[in-house]
Design an enzyme around this catalytic site. Sequence first.
Site, PDB file in Angstrom:
ATOM      1  N   CYS A   1      -0.029   1.563   7.311  1.00 15.96           N
ATOM      2  CA  CYS A   1      -0.583   1.970   6.012  1.00 15.96           C
ATOM      3  C   CYS A   1      -1.905   2.709   6.186  1.00 15.96           C
ATOM      4  CB  CYS A   1      -0.734   0.773   5.096  1.00 15.96           C
ATOM      5  SG  CYS A   1       0.864   0.105   4.580  1.00 15.96           S
TER       6      CYS A   1
ATOM      7  N   GLU B   1       0.828  -1.207   0.000  1.00 14.61           N
ATOM      8  CA  GLU B   1       0.000   0.000   0.000  1.00 14.61           C
ATOM      9  C   GLU B   1       0.860   1.253   0.000  1.00 14.61           C
ATOM     10  OE1 GLU B   1      -0.173  -2.672   1.886  1.00 14.61           O
ATOM     11  OE2 GLU B   1      -2.159  -2.990   2.741  1.00 14.61           O
TER      12      GLU B   1
END
Length: 138
Positions: free
Chosen positions: A96, A55
């Site tokens: 993330c 991500e």
Amino acid sequence: MDIRDLIEKAIAAMDFAYTPYSNFKVGAALLTKSGKIFTGCNIENAAYSPTVCAERTAIFKAVSEGETEFEAIAVVGGPNGELKETGDFTGPCGVCRQVLMEFGSDIKIISANSVDEYFINTVADLTPKAFGPANLAE
Ligand code: THU
């Protein structure tokens, strides 16, 4: 938004995952509000902690090319790159989620096992009471 296309791109990105230590492969595809897609994979490191998730790879690629407004991110992953059959989805990890929060609590996170099996949460859904840019406002 073409969700199937975004998931397909995340699955394709997973092939590039560099995972000699965990062999857990993750792929991400980030859709900007301007309609561009940035992909990412996880990149591990012998010192372990420098490892970067799929991500964040996608987000940092986008931001480093001038994009900071995001619509959605599709995430797929599994041991050896094999996606789970049902029920159990991958990520994003807490770090993330925090990095996504920086760019908007309304970004949609598409957690997928296939182009047909996915669910969608916003960053706010997955990061309740998070610390974000608003906390630094004077
Ligand atoms: N990983 C990701 O890339 N994204 C996530 O959301 C969860 C974890 C990676 C990091 C590491 O390379 C491997 O998966 C096992 O933790």
